[in-house]
Design an enzyme around this catalytic site. Structure first.
Site, mmCIF file in Angstrom:
data_model
loop_
_atom_site.group_PDB
_atom_site.id
_atom_site.type_symbol
_atom_site.label_atom_id
_atom_site.label_comp_id
_atom_site.label_asym_id
_atom_site.label_seq_id
_atom_site.Cartn_x
_atom_site.Cartn_y
_atom_site.Cartn_z
ATOM 1 N N GLY A 40 0.740 -1.262 -0.136
ATOM 2 C CA GLY A 40 0.529 -0.231 -0.205
ATOM 3 C C GLY A 40 0.790 1.054 -0.039
ATOM 4 O O GLY A 40 0.942 2.481 -0.477
ATOM 5 N N HIS A 41 1.855 1.537 1.062
ATOM 6 C CA HIS A 41 2.904 2.185 0.839
ATOM 7 C C HIS A 41 3.467 2.294 -0.948
ATOM 8 O O HIS A 41 3.240 3.313 -0.861
ATOM 9 C CB HIS A 41 3.839 1.933 1.879
ATOM 10 N N LYS A 155 -7.306 4.014 2.077
ATOM 11 C CA LYS A 155 -7.920 3.055 3.139
ATOM 12 C C LYS A 155 -8.182 4.055 4.822
ATOM 13 O O LYS A 155 -9.099 3.238 5.073
ATOM 14 C CB LYS A 155 -6.635 2.635 3.568
ATOM 15 N N SER A 191 -1.975 -3.165 6.313
ATOM 16 C CA SER A 191 -1.842 -2.489 6.943
ATOM 17 C C SER A 191 -0.461 -2.831 7.918
ATOM 18 O O SER A 191 0.139 -4.107 7.871
ATOM 19 C CB SER A 191 -3.810 -2.640 8.122
HETATM 20 P P1 AMP Z 1 1.334 4.123 7.318
HETATM 21 O O1 AMP Z 1 2.067 4.111 7.770
HETATM 22 O O2 AMP Z 1 -0.317 4.140 8.371
HETATM 23 O O3 AMP Z 1 0.876 5.628 8.588
HETATM 24 O O4 AMP Z 1 0.571 4.796 6.387
HETATM 25 C C1 AMP Z 1 1.093 6.147 5.010
HETATM 26 C C2 AMP Z 1 -0.258 6.206 4.293
HETATM 27 O O5 AMP Z 1 -0.052 5.062 4.018
HETATM 28 C C3 AMP Z 1 -1.334 6.590 4.562
HETATM 29 O O6 AMP Z 1 -1.471 7.606 3.946
HETATM 30 C C4 AMP Z 1 -2.228 4.914 4.492
HETATM 31 O O7 AMP Z 1 -3.563 5.836 4.017
HETATM 32 C C5 AMP Z 1 -1.916 4.595 3.960
HETATM 33 N N1 AMP Z 1 -1.735 3.366 3.282
HETATM 34 C C6 AMP Z 1 -1.916 2.526 4.159
HETATM 35 N N2 AMP Z 1 -2.397 1.162 3.573
HETATM 36 C C7 AMP Z 1 -2.751 1.234 2.374
HETATM 37 C C8 AMP Z 1 -3.202 0.366 2.011
HETATM 38 N N3 AMP Z 1 -3.666 -0.889 2.495
HETATM 39 N N4 AMP Z 1 -3.367 0.630 0.462
HETATM 40 C C9 AMP Z 1 -3.448 2.432 0.133
HETATM 41 N N5 AMP Z 1 -2.443 3.338 1.336
HETATM 42 C C10 AMP Z 1 -2.077 2.652 2.609
#
Ligand code: AMP
Length: 310
Positions: A40-41, A155, A191
């Protein structure tokens, strides 16, 4: 890829990337993360790369957005692996600030997130200060990085709306862009917190995307708002998950949908706990946006999964 830990190193890194680029390619796209990276990232990095000449990612686990008793201390931290993934993804600069860089001595300004956007859903469960913490760190990172565009995942839809509003109010030259949720082969939204799930919990967690699909199917059959929510709830009820919320709201402002039938821009939002792991997910109810099944698996999803288990 240049790794920068201080504001000075970050500016020098961006300047040195810029030196080799034509003026029209010297824009900066920014992807803020909390690390423990997955596909996702990496999908955000890929989009950032295609939108600008210079791609900057940050990894910072922001204490301000965790409430008492939440998982700040055990949040996965995997700096070496993350660095390798970002190099492979073609990221130009990795910003790895310490808390002293993000919140230096004397730092005392906080951003209050839009109340209308931060009060429902996760704001109700985690407390209003959660999104104030998110808005504060993202505003601070925007001020340090000075990007032209910043990329966020759908997400975390509520977070995306909060940040869009904050950026429109405080950083009017910056474009906030979003990308669809990346899922594993079984539909579970990727996630960093999925790493907490034991095998049986992972099976139970599949009820979350299952519930989104059930709501979509109910909408496709002409179901009303309550029918869609009931369809989602009954899938969750059959699994070992504890539901924080199942709500169908307007996707653009999180206001209650007027009903009785869902509208094209409505979205269904779910938060549920599986053991001690809290999962959130959301989807539109109409096939016009990327459907759960159209969005998986991607080659990058397999790469990151392999890296995660390797
Ligand atoms: P985080 O590291 O959880 O703070 O997420 C960093 C970025 O990655 C944020 O913009 C999230 O929305 C995005 N993100 C997290 N999980 C996913 C996913 N499964 N698909 C797309 N983007 C994601």
């Amino acid at each position: 890829m240049i790794v920068a830990r201080t504001h000075g190193e970050l500016i020098a890194a961006i300047d040195s990337c810029r030196a080799g680029l034509a003026t029209d390619r010297s824009t900066v796209a920014f992807v803020p993360t909390m690390g423990s990276l997955h596909a996702g990232h990496l999908s955000l990095i890929a989009r950032a790369r295609s939108s600008a000449g210079i791609t900057v990612a940050s990894i910072y686990v922001n204490p301000l957005q965790f409430g008492p008793g939440e998982d700040f201390d055990r949040y996965p931290r995997e700096q070496e692996r993350d660095t390798e993934l970002l190099i492979d993804a073609g990221c130009d600069v990795l910003f790895l600030p310490s808390s002293e860089t993000v919140y230096p001595d004397g730092f005392s300004t906080k951003v209050l997130a839009s109340e209308a956007l931060s009060a429902p859903l996760c704001g109700r469960i985690r407390g209003a200060s959660h999104f104030d913490g998110v808005a504060t760190v993202v505003a601070r990172l925007f001020a340090l990085v000075s990007p032209d565009t910043a990329w966020f995942g759908e997400k975390d839809w509520q977070q995306l709306l909060v940040i869009r509003r904050m950026a429109a109010d405080l950083f009017p030259s910056l474009s906030v862009m979003s990308a669809p949720t990346v899922r594993d082969a079984e539909g579970l939204a990727l996630s960093s917190r999925n790493a907490y799930l034991a095998e049986d919990e992972r099976a139970a967690a599949l009820a979350v995307p299952g519930a989104l699909i059930a709501a979509r199917n109910a909408a496709a059959k002409g179901g009303n708002v309550n029918g869609c929510i009931d369809a989602a709830r009954s899938v969750l009820a059959s699994a070992a998950v504890s539901v924080d919320y199942v709500e169908l709201l307007r996707g653009d402002d999180l206001a209650p949908t007027p009903g009785p039938f869902p509208e094209a821009t409505d979205r269904i939002f779910i938060a549920a706990r599986v053991g001690t792991t809290r999962l959130i997910d959301n989807d539109s109810l109409t096939p016009s946006s990327p459907a759960l099944s159209e969005n998986l698996p991607t080659p990058m999803a397999s790469t990151a999964r392999a890296a995660a288990t390797g």
